[in-house]
Design an enzyme around this catalytic site. Structure first.
Site, short mmCIF file in Angstrom:
data_model
loop_
_atom_site.label_atom_id
_atom_site.label_comp_id
_atom_site.label_asym_id
_atom_site.label_seq_id
_atom_site.Cartn_x
_atom_site.Cartn_y
_atom_site.Cartn_z
N ASN A 15 55.64 29.02 -20.96
CA ASN A 15 56.68 29.63 -20.14
C ASN A 15 56.35 29.34 -18.67
OD1 ASN A 15 57.89 31.59 -18.43
ND2 ASN A 15 58.12 33.02 -20.13
N ASP A 73 50.53 38.06 -23.26
CA ASP A 73 51.69 38.42 -24.06
C ASP A 73 52.32 39.59 -23.32
OD1 ASP A 73 53.19 37.66 -26.47
OD2 ASP A 73 53.04 39.79 -26.87
N GLY A 161 63.18 35.82 -16.71
CA GLY A 161 63.36 36.80 -17.79
C GLY A 161 64.20 38.00 -17.39
N TYR A 162 63.64 39.17 -17.57
CA TYR A 162 64.38 40.42 -17.34
C TYR A 162 64.28 40.92 -15.89
CZ TYR A 162 64.56 40.49 -22.45
OH TYR A 162 64.78 40.16 -23.76
P1 IMP Z 1 56.01 36.17 -24.65
O1 IMP Z 1 54.88 36.94 -24.04
O2 IMP Z 1 55.85 34.69 -24.49
O3 IMP Z 1 56.30 36.61 -26.05
O4 IMP Z 1 57.31 36.46 -23.80
C1 IMP Z 1 57.52 37.66 -23.16
C2 IMP Z 1 58.91 37.74 -22.57
O5 IMP Z 1 58.97 38.97 -21.85
C3 IMP Z 1 59.23 36.67 -21.57
O6 IMP Z 1 59.90 35.58 -22.12
C4 IMP Z 1 60.15 37.41 -20.59
O7 IMP Z 1 61.42 37.41 -21.06
C5 IMP Z 1 59.68 38.84 -20.66
N1 IMP Z 1 58.82 39.08 -19.52
C6 IMP Z 1 57.48 39.17 -19.49
N2 IMP Z 1 57.04 39.35 -18.24
C7 IMP Z 1 58.13 39.36 -17.45
C8 IMP Z 1 58.31 39.47 -16.04
O8 IMP Z 1 57.38 39.58 -15.24
N3 IMP Z 1 59.58 39.44 -15.63
C9 IMP Z 1 60.63 39.30 -16.45
N4 IMP Z 1 60.53 39.16 -17.76
C10 IMP Z 1 59.28 39.19 -18.26
#
Ligand code: IMP
Length: 200
Positions: A15, A73, A161-162
């Site tokens: 990411n 994560d 993301g959010y």
């Molecule tokens: P994973 O940890 O790769 O499963 O993804 C976690 C998801 O949470 C990300 O794709 C984002 O959509 C969201 N996320 C995690 N941290 C943030 C942040 O700092 N801002 C906005 N969205 C976040």
């Protein structure tokens, strides 16, 4: 636990938004490797908690690269949705990782729970679990959090993301509207990082 300071590290994430945030937290003298150099596919995140998925990713990338690896994560928990999307935060954006879709789903699900939600405070938090995994099999895991609420509409173009729908506690701007440096100083990732920075 290794007392030697870490001089080089592989950041296990595909990411780009996260990669940048993590790299910005680390000392400039550190040699950082990532999938921009190695092109390793991400593992399937089979865990049901942030801790499990963070460890699973750090271990997987360390085994693949034979380097010390750090993985994150993270996700958002919305209280009125019984803490969803939680570990499924990325999944809500679909296969193409379209966060307009994810944000629309958040608003739809909140509306289903309470049609008058715009008159209320919809509490939420971002969680981040960071794991450092050494090739020897040792690891350390730490959790960071930031409490806040969901905005009544999507605001701002910064971050990822959010970010456009999250307003941290005691602030008025969403993370999407905030200067990135301001976000980094207070967010869940820097909160977790404070607890492991002694290794660098
Ligand atoms: P994973 O940890 O790769 O499963 O993804 C976690 C998801 O949470 C990300 O794709 C984002 O959509 C969201 N996320 C995690 N941290 C943030 C942040 O700092 N801002 C906005 N969205 C976040």
């Amino acid at each position: 636990m290794s007392k030697k300071k870490i001089k080089e590290i592989f950041i296990g994430s595909n990411n780009k938004g996260k990669l940048k945030e993590i790299a910005d937290l680390l000392p400039k003298s550190l040699k950082i490797y990532s999938n921009l150099d190695f092109k390793i596919q991400s593992p399937v995140e089979t865990g049901t908690t942030f801790e499990q998925n963070s460890l699973l990713k750090a271990k997987y990338f360390s085994k693949k690269t034979n380097k010390i690896c750090m993985s994150d994560d993270s996700g958002i928990e919305i209280d009125i949705l019984d803490k969803a999307p939680g570990v499924y935060s990325a999944d809500w954006s679909g296969k193409k990782r379209n966060f307009n879709l994810a944000i629309r789903k958040v608003y739809r699900e909140i509306f289903k729970k309470d049609k008058n939600w715009k008159k209320k405070k919809i509490t939420a938090r971002f969680i981040c679990v960071l794991t450092i995994f050494w090739p020897s099999g040792k690891f350390i895991t730490q959790t960071g959090k930031i409490e806040g609420r969901i905005s009544y509409s999507k605001r701002g173009k910064n971050g990822f993301g959010y970010d456009p729908i999250f307003i941290p506690k005691r602030k008025r701007l969403t993370f999407g509207e905030m200067e990135p440096e301001k976000k980094y100083r207070i967010d869940h990732r820097s909160d977790a990082f404070k607890k492991i920075k002694r290794f660098f």
